[in-house]
Motif scaffolding. Sequence first.
Motif, PDB file in Angstrom:
ATOM      1  N   ALA A 118     -35.951  -2.258  21.361  1.00 36.00           N
ATOM      2  CA  ALA A 118     -35.684  -0.837  21.615  1.00 36.00           C
ATOM      3  C   ALA A 118     -35.320  -0.113  20.328  1.00 36.00           C
ATOM      4  N   PHE A 119     -34.523  -0.743  19.469  1.00 33.58           N
ATOM      5  CA  PHE A 119     -34.207  -0.125  18.190  1.00 33.58           C
ATOM      6  C   PHE A 119     -35.433  -0.056  17.290  1.00 33.58           C
ATOM      7  N   ALA A 120     -36.306  -1.047  17.377  1.00 29.45           N
ATOM      8  CA  ALA A 120     -37.559  -0.995  16.614  1.00 29.45           C
ATOM      9  C   ALA A 120     -38.367   0.223  17.047  1.00 29.45           C
ATOM     10  N   LEU A 121     -38.416   0.459  18.327  1.00 31.72           N
ATOM     11  CA  LEU A 121     -39.106   1.625  18.875  1.00 31.72           C
ATOM     12  C   LEU A 121     -38.451   2.921  18.399  1.00 31.72           C
ATOM     13  N   TYR A 122     -37.146   2.945  18.409  1.00 31.41           N
ATOM     14  CA  TYR A 122     -36.370   4.104  17.958  1.00 31.41           C
ATOM     15  C   TYR A 122     -36.658   4.415  16.484  1.00 31.41           C
ATOM     16  N   GLY A 123     -36.627   3.378  15.639  1.00 34.48           N
ATOM     17  CA  GLY A 123     -36.923   3.560  14.220  1.00 34.48           C
ATOM     18  C   GLY A 123     -38.346   4.043  13.989  1.00 34.48           C
ATOM     19  N   LEU A 124     -39.280   3.461  14.711  1.00 33.31           N
ATOM     20  CA  LEU A 124     -40.691   3.857  14.568  1.00 33.31           C
ATOM     21  C   LEU A 124     -40.914   5.306  14.988  1.00 33.31           C
ATOM     22  N   SER A 125     -40.219   5.736  16.023  1.00 30.49           N
ATOM     23  CA  SER A 125     -40.372   7.121  16.497  1.00 30.49           C
ATOM     24  C   SER A 125     -39.941   8.113  15.425  1.00 30.49           C
ATOM     25  N   ALA A 140     -45.302   1.885  17.941  1.00 29.64           N
ATOM     26  CA  ALA A 140     -44.271   2.345  18.877  1.00 29.64           C
ATOM     27  C   ALA A 140     -44.778   2.240  20.311  1.00 29.64           C
ATOM     28  N   PHE A 141     -45.982   2.697  20.571  1.00 24.57           N
ATOM     29  CA  PHE A 141     -46.547   2.592  21.916  1.00 24.57           C
ATOM     30  C   PHE A 141     -46.746   1.129  22.322  1.00 24.57           C
ATOM     31  N   GLU A 142     -47.168   0.303  21.380  1.00 26.88           N
ATOM     32  CA  GLU A 142     -47.340  -1.124  21.668  1.00 26.88           C
ATOM     33  C   GLU A 142     -46.011  -1.749  22.087  1.00 26.88           C
ATOM     34  N   ILE A 143     -44.953  -1.451  21.357  1.00 31.95           N
ATOM     35  CA  ILE A 143     -43.633  -2.001  21.698  1.00 31.95           C
ATOM     36  C   ILE A 143     -43.160  -1.469  23.037  1.00 31.95           C
ATOM     37  N   PHE A 144     -43.346  -0.172  23.285  1.00 29.79           N
ATOM     38  CA  PHE A 144     -42.945   0.406  24.562  1.00 29.79           C
ATOM     39  C   PHE A 144     -43.654  -0.303  25.716  1.00 29.79           C
ATOM     40  N   ASP A 145     -44.964  -0.443  25.606  1.00 27.52           N
ATOM     41  CA  ASP A 145     -45.731  -1.097  26.655  1.00 27.52           C
ATOM     42  C   ASP A 145     -45.286  -2.547  26.843  1.00 27.52           C
ATOM     43  N   PHE A 146     -45.002  -3.215  25.738  1.00 29.95           N
ATOM     44  CA  PHE A 146     -44.567  -4.609  25.809  1.00 29.95           C
ATOM     45  C   PHE A 146     -43.218  -4.727  26.519  1.00 29.95           C
ATOM     46  N   ILE A 147     -42.275  -3.856  26.183  1.00 30.71           N
ATOM     47  CA  ILE A 147     -40.969  -3.845  26.845  1.00 30.71           C
ATOM     48  C   ILE A 147     -41.159  -3.654  28.351  1.00 30.71           C
TER      49      ILE A 147
END
Length: 175
Positions: A118-125, A140-147
Amino acid sequence: MNINEFEQEGRNILDFWIKYAFQKEKPLFYFVLDEDNKPGYEMYKSKTKPEGAALLISARCLWAFSKGYEIYGDEKYLKAADRAFEGYPLFRDSINGGFHTFIFPDEKFDRKKIYDHAFALYGLSQYYFVSKKKEALDLAFEIFDFIEEVARDKELGGYYNHFSVDWKPAEQPRR
């Protein structure tokens, strides 16, 4: 503290991280510094692995440098964010998907946490907001979908946090 002192302190913090926390050979951050601003690893694994890195620290630094660039407009913060972004692929788990929580030269940590993703997504955003690099948005979208795929509790609507390296639910490790 007035606004100028507050802004200067923000710059001081970002400059400290640029000077001391970046690893020399890789676009990663030391996750522990001792009182002399040298890498200190006694809290984690061992002192013999100074090349270790944590996804959470890299994600927070990516966000901080990106936000620093947004606030101050200083190119050195965007360059630091660019370098932090370069480190993300080193955490990728090409076998099981997602990202490793910690990485060391000769091993990967055996647990994964959605909190770190989630923090990786936050940083990427935030990084995408200032850099407009499509690869940051795609990741970011890849991580979101994976989560959503591996961690979402479809019955109750929340998210599981702790997993084994192969994404089996795991208990929270005790410290």
